[in-house]
Design a protein around this motif. Structure first.
Motif, mmCIF file in Angstrom:
data_model
loop_
_atom_site.group_PDB
_atom_site.id
_atom_site.type_symbol
_atom_site.label_atom_id
_atom_site.label_comp_id
_atom_site.label_asym_id
_atom_site.label_seq_id
_atom_site.Cartn_x
_atom_site.Cartn_y
_atom_site.Cartn_z
ATOM 1 N N ALA A 39 0.842 -1.209 0.000
ATOM 2 C CA ALA A 39 0.000 0.000 0.000
ATOM 3 C C ALA A 39 0.873 1.255 0.000
ATOM 4 N N VAL A 40 1.980 1.221 0.733
ATOM 5 C CA VAL A 40 2.888 2.386 0.733
ATOM 6 C C VAL A 40 3.427 2.626 -0.678
ATOM 7 N N GLN A 41 3.796 1.531 -1.366
ATOM 8 C CA GLN A 41 4.286 1.687 -2.754
ATOM 9 C C GLN A 41 3.212 2.337 -3.619
ATOM 10 N N SER A 42 1.982 1.869 -3.454
ATOM 11 C CA SER A 42 0.894 2.355 -4.299
ATOM 12 C C SER A 42 0.572 3.824 -4.002
ATOM 13 N N VAL A 43 0.506 4.143 -2.716
ATOM 14 C CA VAL A 43 0.133 5.521 -2.362
ATOM 15 C C VAL A 43 1.281 6.491 -2.707
ATOM 16 N N THR A 44 2.497 5.981 -2.726
ATOM 17 C CA THR A 44 3.626 6.835 -3.148
ATOM 18 C C THR A 44 3.420 7.264 -4.602
ATOM 19 N N LYS A 45 3.010 6.312 -5.429
ATOM 20 C CA LYS A 45 2.763 6.643 -6.840
ATOM 21 C C LYS A 45 1.615 7.645 -6.949
ATOM 22 N N GLY A 46 0.567 7.410 -6.157
ATOM 23 C CA GLY A 46 -0.574 8.334 -6.171
ATOM 24 C C GLY A 46 -0.168 9.735 -5.742
ATOM 25 N N MET A 47 0.634 9.819 -4.699
ATOM 26 C CA MET A 47 1.101 11.140 -4.217
ATOM 27 C C MET A 47 1.925 11.839 -5.296
ATOM 28 N N SER B 178 10.228 6.889 -2.751
ATOM 29 C CA SER B 178 10.206 5.861 -1.710
ATOM 30 C C SER B 178 11.572 5.199 -1.633
ATOM 31 N N VAL B 179 11.901 4.789 -0.412
ATOM 32 C CA VAL B 179 13.128 4.037 -0.169
ATOM 33 C C VAL B 179 12.697 2.684 0.388
ATOM 34 N N SER B 180 13.162 1.628 -0.259
ATOM 35 C CA SER B 180 12.677 0.280 0.065
ATOM 36 C C SER B 180 13.841 -0.615 0.485
ATOM 37 N N PRO B 181 14.029 -0.788 1.790
ATOM 38 C CA PRO B 181 15.153 -1.615 2.241
ATOM 39 C C PRO B 181 14.799 -3.097 2.363
ATOM 40 N N GLY B 182 15.861 -3.928 2.249
ATOM 41 C CA GLY B 182 15.785 -5.322 2.685
ATOM 42 C C GLY B 182 16.014 -5.356 4.186
ATOM 43 N N ALA B 183 16.594 -6.439 4.678
ATOM 44 C CA ALA B 183 16.730 -6.614 6.140
ATOM 45 C C ALA B 183 17.715 -5.608 6.746
ATOM 46 N N HIS C 63 16.041 18.958 -10.825
ATOM 47 C CA HIS C 63 15.323 18.320 -11.943
ATOM 48 C C HIS C 63 15.322 16.797 -11.846
ATOM 49 N N VAL C 64 15.923 16.239 -10.789
ATOM 50 C CA VAL C 64 16.011 14.774 -10.656
ATOM 51 C C VAL C 64 15.207 14.304 -9.451
ATOM 52 N N ASN C 65 14.273 13.367 -9.692
ATOM 53 C CA ASN C 65 13.584 12.710 -8.574
ATOM 54 C C ASN C 65 13.881 11.217 -8.609
ATOM 55 N N ILE C 66 14.292 10.685 -7.470
ATOM 56 C CA ILE C 66 14.435 9.228 -7.350
ATOM 57 C C ILE C 66 13.047 8.713 -6.978
ATOM 58 N N ASP C 67 12.391 8.032 -7.908
ATOM 59 C CA ASP C 67 11.034 7.538 -7.636
ATOM 60 C C ASP C 67 11.054 6.502 -6.514
ATOM 61 N N ASP C 68 11.968 5.542 -6.636
ATOM 62 C CA ASP C 68 12.002 4.441 -5.662
ATOM 63 C C ASP C 68 13.389 3.838 -5.698
ATOM 64 N N ILE C 69 13.883 3.486 -4.545
ATOM 65 C CA ILE C 69 15.220 2.886 -4.519
ATOM 66 C C ILE C 69 15.170 1.659 -3.605
#
Ligand code: NDP
Ligand code: 8X3
Length: 252
Positions: free
Chosen positions: A159-167, A180-185, A230-236
């Protein structure tokens, strides 16, 4: 003048490490969490080492009333928030759905999803009014894959991934970055919380391989924040070298 960053869940782990790193990089900080004593200690620690201004807000992000009261209490000098880091979050429990604990589900949904929305609803209009700002949502590998016993936690991070796109779509015309920043462990208090204080079970999660540490994610967040206008990191997606996919580890 320093930029102002508000970090939710700054009392431990990724939020705390990010507070320490952003203070070293000339951000003024609004630090939030439920454990007031920890906020006070962190504030003192930062003030000893940097010239950043620090303001703490002690509230439970699951409560719309408490969150609203906290944000409304900000004075003019703190209101113009440049960066919102939606980090507060947790996993509680490790069960199949058929054995699931409804209260655990509610804690995760109310914190990871509703809490993130409550505070964003309060702060994003300030950014829109100023036509600038950057929102960074902390997602997870659990927002990209669903692993055994992770059902509801993974759903909240999807849901966080989805709402990030919506925002990002909503904020586009206002020039506000959304990432969004998406970590593993990451070895934080995360597993201690998930296993309800059982230290042995929590330690087991990070045994036999090298996990990420909170500062690895803080550095990633700083990278995301310091790209040119001019640069946005969408998701990492940031994983330990010893982890491929959510439950595939190279262990000793
Ligand atoms: P920690 O448990 O160390 O930190 C969680 C933070 O969230 C604490 O500061 C806690 O503060 C805050 N928090 C939790 N519930 C609430 C609430 N109801 N109201 C206000 N604040 C709250 O874990 P991490 O640092 O690992 O977690 C940070 C984020 O990173 C979470 O969103 C998590 O899902 C995500 N994540 C973690 C990973 C990991 O492996 N550790 C991997 C991928 C993502 P307090 O208890 O004082 O309120
Ligand atoms: C926390 C990491 O792999 O336990 O989001 O989901 S994991």
């Amino acid at each position: 003048m320093n930029k102002i960053a508000l970090i939710t869940g700054a009392t431990s782990g990724i939020g705390e490490a990010t507070a320490l790193l952003l203070a070293q990089n000339n951000y003024d900080l609004i630090l939030t969490g439920r454990r007031e004593e920890r906020l006070t200690v962190l504030k003192q620690q930062i003030l000893q080492k940097s010239n950043s201004r620090i303001h703490t807000l002690n509230f439970d992000i699951r409560s719309l009333d408490e969150t609203t009261e906290a944000i409304n209490s900000l004075t003019e000098q703190w209101k113009n928030i440049d960066v919102l880091i939606n980090n507060a979050g947790l996993a509680v429990g490790y069960n199949t759905v058929q054995d699931g604990v409804v209260d655990d589900w509610e804690r995760m949904i109310d914190t990871n999803m509703k809490g993130l929305l409550y505070i964003t609803r309060l702060i994003s209009p300030i950014m829109v009014g100023r036509s600038k700002g950057h929102i960074i949502n902390i997602s997870s590998i659990a927002g990209k894959e669903t692993y055994p016993f992770g059902n509801v936690y993974c759903a909240t991070k999807h849901a966080v991934q989805s709402v990030t796109k919506g925002m990002r779509i909503d904020m586009l015309k206002h020039g506000i970055k959304v990432s969004s920043v998406s970590p593993g462990a990451v070895d934080t208090e995360f597993s201690l919380v998930r296993f309800k204080g059982d230290e042995d079970k929590a330690k087991q999660v990070y045994k036999g391989f090298t996990p990420l540490f909170a500062n690895d994610i803080a550095e990633t967040i700083l990278f995301v924040l310091t790209r040119p206008p001019h640069v946005n990191i969408d998701d990492i997606l940031v994983m330990p070298t010893d982890q491929a996919f959510s439950r595939d580890f190279r262990k000793e």
